[in-house]
Design a protein around this motif. Structure first.
Motif, PDB file in Angstrom:
ATOM      1  N   ALA A  73       0.832  -1.207   0.000  1.00 26.29           N
ATOM      2  CA  ALA A  73       0.000   0.000   0.000  1.00 26.29           C
ATOM      3  C   ALA A  73       0.866   1.255   0.000  1.00 26.29           C
ATOM      4  CB  ALA A  73      -0.918  -0.004   1.223  1.00 26.29           C
ATOM      5  N   GLY A  74       1.912   1.266   0.809  1.00 24.36           N
ATOM      6  CA  GLY A  74       2.798   2.426   0.847  1.00 24.36           C
ATOM      7  C   GLY A  74       3.468   2.692  -0.486  1.00 24.36           C
ATOM      8  N   LEU A  75       3.918   1.624  -1.147  1.00 23.67           N
ATOM      9  CA  LEU A  75       4.550   1.770  -2.457  1.00 23.67           C
ATOM     10  C   LEU A  75       3.554   2.288  -3.492  1.00 23.67           C
ATOM     11  CD1 LEU A  75       6.628  -1.553  -2.484  1.00 23.67           C
ATOM     12  CD2 LEU A  75       7.521   0.775  -2.234  1.00 23.67           C
ATOM     13  N   ILE A  76       2.314   1.808  -3.393  1.00 24.60           N
ATOM     14  CA  ILE A  76       1.271   2.276  -4.320  1.00 24.60           C
ATOM     15  C   ILE A  76       1.025   3.769  -4.143  1.00 24.60           C
ATOM     16  CG2 ILE A  76      -1.191   2.130  -4.872  1.00 24.60           C
ATOM     17  CD1 ILE A  76      -1.039  -0.868  -4.235  1.00 24.60           C
ATOM     18  N   ILE A  77       0.928   4.211  -2.885  1.00 22.92           N
ATOM     19  CA  ILE A  77       0.696   5.637  -2.618  1.00 22.92           C
ATOM     20  C   ILE A  77       1.827   6.474  -3.197  1.00 22.92           C
ATOM     21  CG2 ILE A  77       0.377   7.395  -0.839  1.00 22.92           C
ATOM     22  CD1 ILE A  77      -1.923   5.369  -1.048  1.00 22.92           C
ATOM     23  N   ASP A  78       3.072   6.041  -2.989  1.00 27.80           N
ATOM     24  CA  ASP A  78       4.219   6.811  -3.463  1.00 27.80           C
ATOM     25  C   ASP A  78       4.251   6.929  -4.985  1.00 27.80           C
ATOM     26  OD1 ASP A  78       5.336   7.563  -1.040  1.00 27.80           O
ATOM     27  OD2 ASP A  78       6.469   5.703  -0.825  1.00 27.80           O
ATOM     28  N   LYS A  79       3.652   5.978  -5.679  1.00 24.80           N
ATOM     29  CA  LYS A  79       3.661   5.986  -7.143  1.00 24.80           C
ATOM     30  C   LYS A  79       2.371   6.539  -7.743  1.00 24.80           C
ATOM     31  CE  LYS A  79       6.928   2.108  -7.506  1.00 24.80           C
ATOM     32  NZ  LYS A  79       8.008   2.926  -8.085  1.00 24.80           N
ATOM     33  N   THR A  80       1.459   7.005  -6.887  1.00 21.47           N
ATOM     34  CA  THR A  80       0.175   7.507  -7.369  1.00 21.47           C
ATOM     35  C   THR A  80       0.262   8.988  -7.733  1.00 21.47           C
ATOM     36  OG1 THR A  80      -1.098   5.919  -6.060  1.00 21.47           O
ATOM     37  CG2 THR A  80      -2.252   7.899  -6.783  1.00 21.47           C
ATOM     38  N   HIS A  81      -0.213   9.330  -8.922  1.00 20.71           N
ATOM     39  CA  HIS A  81      -0.277  10.722  -9.376  1.00 20.71           C
ATOM     40  C   HIS A  81      -1.542  10.862 -10.218  1.00 20.71           C
ATOM     41  CE1 HIS A  81       3.883  11.227  -8.034  1.00 20.71           C
ATOM     42  NE2 HIS A  81       4.166  10.112  -8.684  1.00 20.71           N
ATOM     43  N   THR A  82      -2.595  11.442  -9.642  1.00 15.73           N
ATOM     44  CA  THR A  82      -3.857  11.603 -10.358  1.00 15.73           C
ATOM     45  C   THR A  82      -4.257  13.074 -10.392  1.00 15.73           C
ATOM     46  OG1 THR A  82      -5.337  11.421  -8.447  1.00 15.73           O
ATOM     47  CG2 THR A  82      -4.546   9.364  -9.410  1.00 15.73           C
ATOM     48  N   LYS A  83      -5.329  13.373 -11.096  1.00 19.87           N
ATOM     49  CA  LYS A  83      -5.796  14.749 -11.201  1.00 19.87           C
ATOM     50  C   LYS A  83      -6.275  15.304  -9.865  1.00 19.87           C
ATOM     51  CE  LYS A  83      -7.142  14.591 -16.082  1.00 19.87           C
ATOM     52  NZ  LYS A  83      -8.256  14.757 -17.056  1.00 19.87           N
ATOM     53  N   ILE A  84      -6.783  14.429  -9.007  1.00 24.88           N
ATOM     54  CA  ILE A  84      -7.272  14.917  -7.714  1.00 24.88           C
ATOM     55  C   ILE A  84      -6.246  14.718  -6.601  1.00 24.88           C
ATOM     56  CG2 ILE A  84      -9.677  14.536  -8.341  1.00 24.88           C
ATOM     57  CD1 ILE A  84      -9.666  12.104  -6.489  1.00 24.88           C
ATOM     58  N   GLY A  85      -5.083  14.183  -6.934  1.00 27.26           N
ATOM     59  CA  GLY A  85      -4.036  14.101  -5.936  1.00 27.26           C
ATOM     60  C   GLY A  85      -3.361  12.758  -5.813  1.00 27.26           C
ATOM     61  N   LYS A  86      -2.494  12.701  -4.825  1.00 30.85           N
ATOM     62  CA  LYS A  86      -1.664  11.530  -4.569  1.00 30.85           C
ATOM     63  C   LYS A  86      -2.326  10.547  -3.599  1.00 30.85           C
ATOM     64  CE  LYS A  86       3.018  10.626  -2.731  1.00 30.85           C
ATOM     65  NZ  LYS A  86       3.669  10.150  -3.970  1.00 30.85           N
ATOM     66  N   ALA A  87      -2.895  11.077  -2.519  1.00 35.23           N
ATOM     67  CA  ALA A  87      -3.504  10.237  -1.478  1.00 35.23           C
ATOM     68  C   ALA A  87      -5.019  10.359  -1.436  1.00 35.23           C
ATOM     69  CB  ALA A  87      -2.930  10.618  -0.110  1.00 35.23           C
ATOM     70  N   ARG A  88      -5.533  11.458  -1.912  1.00 34.17           N
ATOM     71  CA  ARG A  88      -6.969  11.737  -1.828  1.00 34.17           C
ATOM     72  C   ARG A  88      -7.862  10.661  -2.460  1.00 34.17           C
ATOM     73  NH1 ARG A  88      -9.583  17.180  -4.505  1.00 34.17           N
ATOM     74  NH2 ARG A  88     -11.692  17.043  -3.609  1.00 34.17           N
ATOM     75  N   PRO A  89      -7.502  10.063  -3.603  1.00 34.81           N
ATOM     76  CA  PRO A  89      -8.387   9.065  -4.216  1.00 34.81           C
ATOM     77  C   PRO A  89      -8.695   7.870  -3.313  1.00 34.81           C
ATOM     78  CG  PRO A  89      -6.692   9.751  -5.768  1.00 34.81           C
ATOM     79  CD  PRO A  89      -6.310  10.320  -4.437  1.00 34.81           C
ATOM     80  N   TYR A  90      -7.792   7.570  -2.384  1.00 36.48           N
ATOM     81  CA  TYR A  90      -7.953   6.377  -1.558  1.00 36.48           C
ATOM     82  C   TYR A  90      -8.942   6.575  -0.418  1.00 36.48           C
ATOM     83  CZ  TYR A  90      -4.031   4.911  -4.352  1.00 36.48           C
ATOM     84  OH  TYR A  90      -3.241   4.594  -5.433  1.00 36.48           O
ATOM     85  N   SER A  91      -9.538   7.777  -0.343  1.00 29.46           N
ATOM     86  CA  SER A  91     -10.593   8.014   0.645  1.00 29.46           C
ATOM     87  C   SER A  91     -11.792   7.101   0.409  1.00 29.46           C
ATOM     88  CB  SER A  91     -11.048   9.476   0.595  1.00 29.46           C
ATOM     89  OG  SER A  91      -9.966  10.357   0.837  1.00 29.46           O
TER      90      SER A  91
END
Length: 414
Positions: A73-91
Motif C-alpha cells: 500500500a505504501g509503495l502504491i501511494i508513493d507511485k500515485t499521481h492523479t488529477k485529484i491528488g496523490k492520497a486523496r483518491p484512496y478516501s
C-alpha cells in the motif's frame, strides 16, 4: 498579541474551516470503526460461539497478510499521481471498510468451518485491505493538505470534536449490546447504527480536502527508490524507530484493555451496562484537547507525550487496589484518557515529521512507505492485544458453552 494572531491567519491556506471539518469527519469515522472492531472478539465468542483460540488465530493470521499489504500500500501511494491528488483518491476505502465491518458482524448460521472462513475473509477485507489503504494514505494526505502551522491547530480541533464523538460511541455501544446483542441480527443492527453516519463523515475527505501543497515536486524527491533500498532508509531513520516503538506499546495496551473490557464488566463487575457510566468519564480528556497544540509548542511533543504517558501508567495502577469498585474504575478511565490523548492526537504530526526528516537526510520522499509503517505497527499492536487476551482466556479455561466459568478464566482481569 494582535500581530501574532494576524500572522497565524496569514499562514493558513484558503478554506481552512471546511478542510478541518473534512479531516475531523474522517478521523472520527476511523476512530469509531476501531471502537466497534474492539468488540469483535466478544461478539465471536459470545454470539457466534467460536472459541477464543480460533478467534485469536484468525486475527493473528490476518496480521501476517498485513505485513505484506501495508508495504505494498505504501509503495502504491508513493507511485500515485492523479488529477485529484496523490492520497486523496484512496478516501473511497472508507466506504469499503465500513461495508466489510458490517458484514463481519453478520456471521451467518453455518458450520464452524464456514464461520471461520466467513470471518477470516471479511475481517481481512475490512482491516488488511481497506483500512491498510486508508492508513497508508491518511498521513500523506494530511501532510499535503495542511501546512506546518495548520497541522498542530487541526490536532486540537479534531481532538475535541472527534474525541467527544468517540466518547459518546463508547458510552452507547455497551447499552446497545445489553439491549440488542442477544437478538438475532442484533449485532448487524449495532454495526449499521455507526456505519451509515460514519461512512458519510469519512467520505468528506474525498470531496472537501484537496491536496493544496506540492509534495515531492523536485526531481530529487520524485525519483524512484529501488525496493531493496527502502529497508535501509527506514532503519536509519532513528526518529521513525522511536515513534513506531512507542506506538506499538501504546496500541498493545489500549487494545488489551478494549478486548478485555466487555468481559471485565460482564463477569467481574457483573453488569456490562456499568461500562457506559465509567466510559463517560473519559470525556474529561476533552478538556485538554484545545490545549494540546499550545502545550506541544511550549514543551515540545517529546516531553509532553512522555509526561502524559507516565501519568497514565501511574494512574492505571489504582485499578488493582479495588478491581470492582466504581471509584477506582472511574480513576482508571480518567487516567487512561488523559494519558493517551496527547500521543493519539499528535501521532499524525509525528509521522509527518519522520517523513520530512527522511526527505532531508536521504534526499528522497518515501511518505507512503513511512505512513504504511505507522498503520502496520498499529494493526500489529491491535492484533497482539487481542491475541494476548484470547490466549489468557484459553489458558484459563474460558468457554461460552460452560454454564459457570472457572475462576481461573478471569484472574487475568482482576
Amino acid at each position: 498579541m494582535k500581530r501574532e494572531k494576524a500572522k497565524t491567519k496569514k499562514n493558513r491556506l484558503p478554506h481552512f474551516p471546511s478542510r478541518s471539518l473534512a479531516w475531523t469527519g474522517y478521523v472520527t469515522s476511523s476512530g469509531v470503526q476501531s471502537l466497534v472492531m474492539g468488540y469483535l472478539t466478544f461478539y465471536l465468542t459470545e454470539n457466534v460461539m467460536l472459541s477464543a483460540a480460533i478467534v485469536s488465530a484468525i486475527i493473528a493470521s490476518a496480521r501476517v497478510f498485513d505485513g505484506i499489504s501495508d508495504i505494498i500500500a505504501g509503495l502504491i501511494i508513493d507511485k500515485t499521481h492523479t488529477k485529484i491528488g496523490k492520497a486523496r483518491p484512496y478516501s473511497i476505502f472508507t466506504l469499503l471498510m465500513w461495508l466489510f465491518t458490517v458484514l463481519v458482524f453478520s456471521v451467518p448460521g453455518t458450520s464452524t468451518a464456514g464461520k471461520v472462513i466467513y470471518v477470516a475473509v471479511f475481517y481481512n477485507l475490512s482491516e488488511s485491505i481497506s483500512r491498510t489503504m486508508l492508513y497508508a494514505s491518511e498521513n500523506v494526505h494530511y501532510k499535503i493538505s495542511f501546512n506546518s502551522e495548520e497541522q498542530l491547530d487541526v490536532v486540537g480541533i479534531t481532538g475535541l470534536i472527534g474525541g467527544i464523538a468517540n466518547m459518546l460511541v463508547a458510552i452507547v455501544i455497551p447499552q446497545l449490546i445489553s439491549n440488542y446483542g442477544v437478538q438475532k441480527n442484533g449485532w448487524t443492527m449495532i454495526a449499521l447504527v455507526f456505519a451509515v453516519p460514519c461512512t458519510v463523515m469519512g467520505m468528506l475527505k474525498l470531496f472537501l480536502l484537496p491536496e493544496t501543497q506540492n509534495a515531492g515536486t523536485t526531481d530529487t524527491k520524485q525519483k524512484n527508490v529501488p525496493l531493496k533500498e527502502i529497508p535501509g532508509l527506514l532503519i536509519h531513520n532513528k526518529y521513525l524507530l522511536i515513534f513506531l516503538t512507542a506506538m506499538l506499546c501504546k496500541t498493545i495496551v489500549f487494545n488489551m484493555a478494549s478486548s478485555a473490557g466487555t468481559y471485565y464488566y460482564t463477569y467481574i463487575v457483573g453488569d456490562v451496562s456499568v461500562m457506559s457510566t465509567t466510559s463517560a468519564l473519559g470525556m474529561v480528556s476533552m478538556l485538554i484537547m484545545p490545549l494540546i497544540p499550545v502545550v506541544s509548542r511550549k514543551l515540545g511533543m517529546k516531553r509532553f507525550i512522555s509526561y502524559s504517558m507516565l501519568f497514565g501508567a501511574v494512574g492505571m495502577g489504582v485499578l488493582y487496589a479495588a478491581p470492582t469498585n466504581l471509584g477506582t474504575l472511574s480513576l482508571y478511565i480518567i487516567a487512561n484518557a488523559l494519558g493517551t490523548a496527547p500521543f493519539s492526537m499528535l501521532s499524525t504530526v509525528m509521522s509527518i515529521q519522520c517523513m520530512k526528516y527522511s526527505e532531508w537526510k536521504n534526499g528522497v520522499a518515501i511518505d507512503g512507505v513511512i505512513a504504511s509503517c505507522s498503520g502496520f505497527v498499529s494493526k500489529i499492536g491491535a492484533a497482539l492485544g487481542a491475541v494476548i487476551i484470547g490466549a489468557c482466556l484459553t489458558a484459563g479455561g474460558y468457554s461460552k458453552t460452560l454454564s459457570v466459568q472457572p475462576e481461573s478464566a478471569f484472574q487475568i482481569f482482576e
